[in-house]
Design a protein around this motif. Structure first.
Motif, PDB file in Angstrom:
ATOM      1  N   SER A   1       7.475   8.312  -7.484  1.00  0.00           N
ATOM      2  CA  SER A   1       6.982   7.758  -6.228  1.00  0.00           C
ATOM      3  C   SER A   1       6.294   6.432  -6.558  1.00  0.00           C
ATOM      4  O   SER A   1       5.722   6.272  -7.644  1.00  0.00           O
ATOM      5  CB  SER A   1       6.009   8.715  -5.544  1.00  0.00           C
ATOM      6  OG  SER A   1       4.877   8.937  -6.362  1.00  0.00           O
ATOM      7  N   ALA A   2       6.357   5.487  -5.635  1.00  0.00           N
ATOM      8  CA  ALA A   2       5.779   4.169  -5.876  1.00  0.00           C
ATOM      9  C   ALA A   2       5.442   3.517  -4.547  1.00  0.00           C
ATOM     10  O   ALA A   2       6.081   3.806  -3.522  1.00  0.00           O
ATOM     11  CB  ALA A   2       6.753   3.292  -6.658  1.00  0.00           C
ATOM     12  N   PRO A   3       4.457   2.624  -4.520  1.00  0.00           N
ATOM     13  CA  PRO A   3       4.134   1.914  -3.284  1.00  0.00           C
ATOM     14  C   PRO A   3       5.329   1.105  -2.785  1.00  0.00           C
ATOM     15  O   PRO A   3       6.036   0.490  -3.594  1.00  0.00           O
ATOM     16  CB  PRO A   3       2.984   0.993  -3.697  1.00  0.00           C
ATOM     17  CG  PRO A   3       2.402   1.615  -4.928  1.00  0.00           C
ATOM     18  CD  PRO A   3       3.559   2.266  -5.625  1.00  0.00           C
ATOM     19  N   PRO A   4       5.599   1.103  -1.483  1.00  0.00           N
ATOM     20  CA  PRO A   4       6.723   0.322  -0.930  1.00  0.00           C
ATOM     21  C   PRO A   4       6.683  -1.152  -1.320  1.00  0.00           C
ATOM     22  O   PRO A   4       7.739  -1.784  -1.467  1.00  0.00           O
ATOM     23  CB  PRO A   4       6.572   0.516   0.582  1.00  0.00           C
ATOM     24  CG  PRO A   4       5.911   1.859   0.715  1.00  0.00           C
ATOM     25  CD  PRO A   4       4.960   1.932  -0.445  1.00  0.00           C
ATOM     26  N   ALA A   5       5.499  -1.711  -1.490  1.00  0.00           N
ATOM     27  CA  ALA A   5       5.404  -3.115  -1.899  1.00  0.00           C
ATOM     28  C   ALA A   5       6.062  -3.345  -3.256  1.00  0.00           C
ATOM     29  O   ALA A   5       6.574  -4.439  -3.527  1.00  0.00           O
ATOM     30  CB  ALA A   5       3.933  -3.548  -1.956  1.00  0.00           C
TER      31      ALA A   5
END
Length: 198
Positions: free
Chosen positions: A124-128
């Motif tokens: 999982s990762a920040p959309p940015a």
């Protein structure tokens, strides 16, 4: 500048509080011991830190509050294994991709899929950050240069061969573990340029 090709694993031997930061003492692999010097830049789990002391195979580094808050280094404990890479010499071979050692954010292991000795890991990762990724492009996870398989709005996947699982800390990761992420510098520049025209 680094390549994301891990040269060895170190072991955290001491974590000492120093004012608002910490001092990390790491036992480096034997092949490192005779080559390091004060002031060297070393990527520790993908985070560039400076050697401030070294003796008998133990190298010391300092990490400030910003580094501890924005990377996984603040989660290390005595005995933790860390990925190590020395900076790329000007005449060195670039086997991975250009890695700055400037962590962009922290992701998490979301899913691990096994296929014999190979595994696929979803993070999982920040959309940015995923906005700066493309399938078959490059990503740095815990200092390791990897090829992106799939990229979605808030997660991405990579396929890991047995060698990578053996020589890096990625083979020890479990669902929920945090990881340092650095996106490809080319993707960052493209994102900035295209953002200026939107």
């Amino acid at each position: 500048m680094f390549t994301g090709l891990i040269e060895g694993q170190g072991v955290v031997r001491e974590i000492r509080q120093e004012d608002v930061g910490v001092r990390l003492e790491i036992q480096v692999p034997p092949e490192f011991a005779g080559e390091g010097k004060l002031g060297d830049s070393i990527a520790i789990n993908g985070c560039c830190l400076t050697v401030i002391e070294l003796h008998d195979g133990l190298w010391s580094f300092q990490a400030g509050p910003e580094t501890l808050a924005k990377t996984t280094l603040g989660q290390l404990t005595v005995g933790s294994h860390v990925n190590l890479e020395r900076s790329l010499p000007a005449d060195g071979r670039l086997g991975g991709h250009f890695v700055q050692g400037h962590v962009d954010g922290v992701g998490q292991v979301a899913k691990i899929e096994s296929d014999g000795e190979w595994i696929t890991i979803w993070f999982s990762a920040p959309p940015a950050l995923t906005h700066q990724m493309v399938a078959k492009g490059s990503i740095t996870v815990e200092g390791v240069s990897l090829t992106l398989v799939e990229v979605e709005t808030d997660r991405f996947s990579v396929a890991l061969i047995p060698h990578t699982l053996e020589v890096t800390t990625l083979g020890e990761k479990q669902v929920g573990d945090g990881v340092n992420l650095e996106t490809d510098i080319i993707g960052k520049y493209m994102d900035k340029m295209l953002g200026a025209t939107r």
